[in-house]
Design an enzyme around this catalytic site. Structure first.
Site, PDB file in Angstrom:
ATOM      1  N   ASP A  32      -0.306  -1.526   3.588  1.00 37.54           N
ATOM      2  CA  ASP A  32       0.389  -0.234   3.759  1.00 37.54           C
ATOM      3  C   ASP A  32       0.095   0.490   5.076  1.00 37.54           C
ATOM      4  O   ASP A  32      -0.087   1.716   5.080  1.00 37.54           O
ATOM      5  CB  ASP A  32       0.048   0.706   2.583  1.00 37.54           C
ATOM      6  CG  ASP A  32       0.528   0.183   1.231  1.00 37.54           C
ATOM      7  OD1 ASP A  32       1.100  -0.917   1.194  1.00 37.54           O
ATOM      8  OD2 ASP A  32       0.331   0.870   0.217  1.00 37.54           O
ATOM      9  N   LYS A  86       6.091  -3.046  -2.771  1.00 36.98           N
ATOM     10  CA  LYS A  86       5.602  -2.601  -4.080  1.00 36.98           C
ATOM     11  C   LYS A  86       5.941  -1.139  -4.306  1.00 36.98           C
ATOM     12  O   LYS A  86       6.159  -0.395  -3.340  1.00 36.98           O
ATOM     13  CB  LYS A  86       4.082  -2.836  -4.186  1.00 36.98           C
ATOM     14  CG  LYS A  86       3.317  -2.132  -3.083  1.00 36.98           C
ATOM     15  CD  LYS A  86       1.848  -2.434  -3.145  1.00 36.98           C
ATOM     16  CE  LYS A  86       1.077  -1.654  -2.130  1.00 36.98           C
ATOM     17  NZ  LYS A  86       1.239  -0.181  -2.238  1.00 36.98           N
ATOM     18  N   CYS A 146      -4.713   1.853  -2.514  1.00 42.07           N
ATOM     19  CA  CYS A 146      -4.073   0.534  -2.480  1.00 42.07           C
ATOM     20  C   CYS A 146      -5.000  -0.588  -2.049  1.00 42.07           C
ATOM     21  O   CYS A 146      -4.901  -1.705  -2.564  1.00 42.07           O
ATOM     22  CB  CYS A 146      -2.802   0.595  -1.636  1.00 42.07           C
ATOM     23  SG  CYS A 146      -1.556   1.608  -2.475  1.00 42.07           S
TER      24      CYS A 146
HETATM   25  C1  VGL Z   1      -0.928   4.682  -1.586  1.00 45.41           C
HETATM   26  C2  VGL Z   1      -0.800   6.621  -2.778  1.00 45.41           C
HETATM   27  C3  VGL Z   1       0.528   6.403  -3.034  1.00 45.41           C
HETATM   28  C4  VGL Z   1      -1.775   3.763  -0.754  1.00 45.41           C
HETATM   29  C5  VGL Z   1       0.396   4.434  -1.844  1.00 45.41           C
HETATM   30  O1  VGL Z   1      -1.218   2.980   0.037  1.00 45.41           O
HETATM   31  O2  VGL Z   1      -3.018   3.814  -0.889  1.00 45.41           O
HETATM   32  N1  VGL Z   1      -1.530   5.767  -2.064  1.00 45.41           N
HETATM   33  N2  VGL Z   1       1.122   5.296  -2.554  1.00 45.41           N
END
Ligand code: VGL
Ligand code: ZN
Length: 199
Positions: free
Chosen positions: A10, A108, A153
Site C-alpha cells: 500500500d 484488496k 496492512c
Molecule cells: C490501511 C487502513 C485502511 C493500510 C488500509 O494500508 O494499513 N489502513 N486501509
C-alpha cells in the site's frame, strides 16, 4: 530451493503526506523500498482499492467519525476517512516508487461490505485474496514485507504469511505506522510472538 519475494504494501498517495489517510513519514521510505526492489528478484505489490461508499469509510455511517470502531457482521472494524478510491489519484502508487518491476499487484478492499488489511485474507478472516495460492504455485517460501501501514496492512499481512508457513520478515525501517490507541506496540508484539523476523 524456495524463492524469496518482496511484498510492498500500500505505498499509495493517500497514505503519504497530503493524502486522505496520511501516515506520518510515509513518503520517507520510498528510496529504501526502491533499493530493496532493485535487489530482489520477485517483487509483489498490494494496492488498497475501495469502491466509493465503502463500508470501512466513516462517511458511510451517519453520525460516526473516522478512527472510531464499529461492529460489522464479521467483527469490530475501525472507520477511516474516504481513501484509496478505485481509479483515483489517491489510490495510485507514490510517484517515486519504482513499481514497474512488480510481477503481481494484489488489490484488496474492493468488496463493498468487507475491509481487507491483510494481503492474504479480508477482514472477515475467511475470504482469500489468492496471494497464498500464487506464492505456492511460484515456489516462493519466504517473504519480506515493507510499506504502509506497519500496524495495519503490513502487520496483518505478516501474521497471515506466518500462518501460511512462509518465512516472514518485516523491515521496520521501510515501514511507517498509523499508531492508533497504541496499535503499533500491540501489533509489533503480535508479530514477534508469531515468529515474524523484525529487522
Ligand atoms: C490501511 C487502513 C485502511 C493500510 C488500509 O494500508 O494499513 N489502513 N486501509
Ligand atoms: Zn483501506
Amino acid at each position: 530451493m524456495a524463492a524469496d519475494a518482496l511484498i510492498v504494501v500500500d505505498l499509495q498517495n493517500d497514505f503519504c503526506p497530503g493524502g486522505a489517510l496520511a501516515v506520518a513519514g510515509g513518503d520517507e521510505i520510498v528510496p529504501l523500498v526502491n533499493d530493496l526492489i532493485r535487489h530482489t528478484e520477485h517483487v509483489l505489490l498490494t494496492q488498497d482499492w475501495h469502491p466509493a461508499g465503502h463500508s470501512s469509510f466513516a462517511s458511510s455511517h451517519p453520525g460516526r467519525q473516522a478512527f472510531e470502531s464499529i461492529d460489522m457482521p464479521y467483527g469490530p472494524q475501525t472507520l477511516w476517512p474516504d481513501h484509496c478510491i478505485q481509479g483515483s489519484k489517491g489510490a495510485d502508487f507514490h510517484t517515486g516508487l519504482a513499481w514497474s518491476k512488480a510481477e503481481l499487484v494484489i488489490r484488496k478492499g474492493f468488496r463493498p461490505g468487507i475491509d481487507s488489511y491483510s494481503a492474504f485474507f479480508e477482514n472477515d478472516r475467511l475470504t482469500p485474496t489468492g496471494l497464498a495460492g500464487y506464492l505456492r504455485e511460484r515456489g516462493i517460501g519466504a517473504v519480506t514485507l515493507v510499506g504502509l501501514a506497519t500496524d495495519f496492512c503490513v502487520a496483518y499481512s505478516a501474521l497471515d504469511a506466518v500462518k501460511q508457513g512462509l518465512a516472514t520478515t518485516v523491515r521496520l525501517d521501510a515501514c511507517r505506522a498509523i499508531n492508533l490507541n497504541g496499535s503499533l506496540d500491540t501489533m509489533i508484539g503480535k508479530m514477534r510472538d508469531a515468529g515474524v523476523t523484525l529487522i
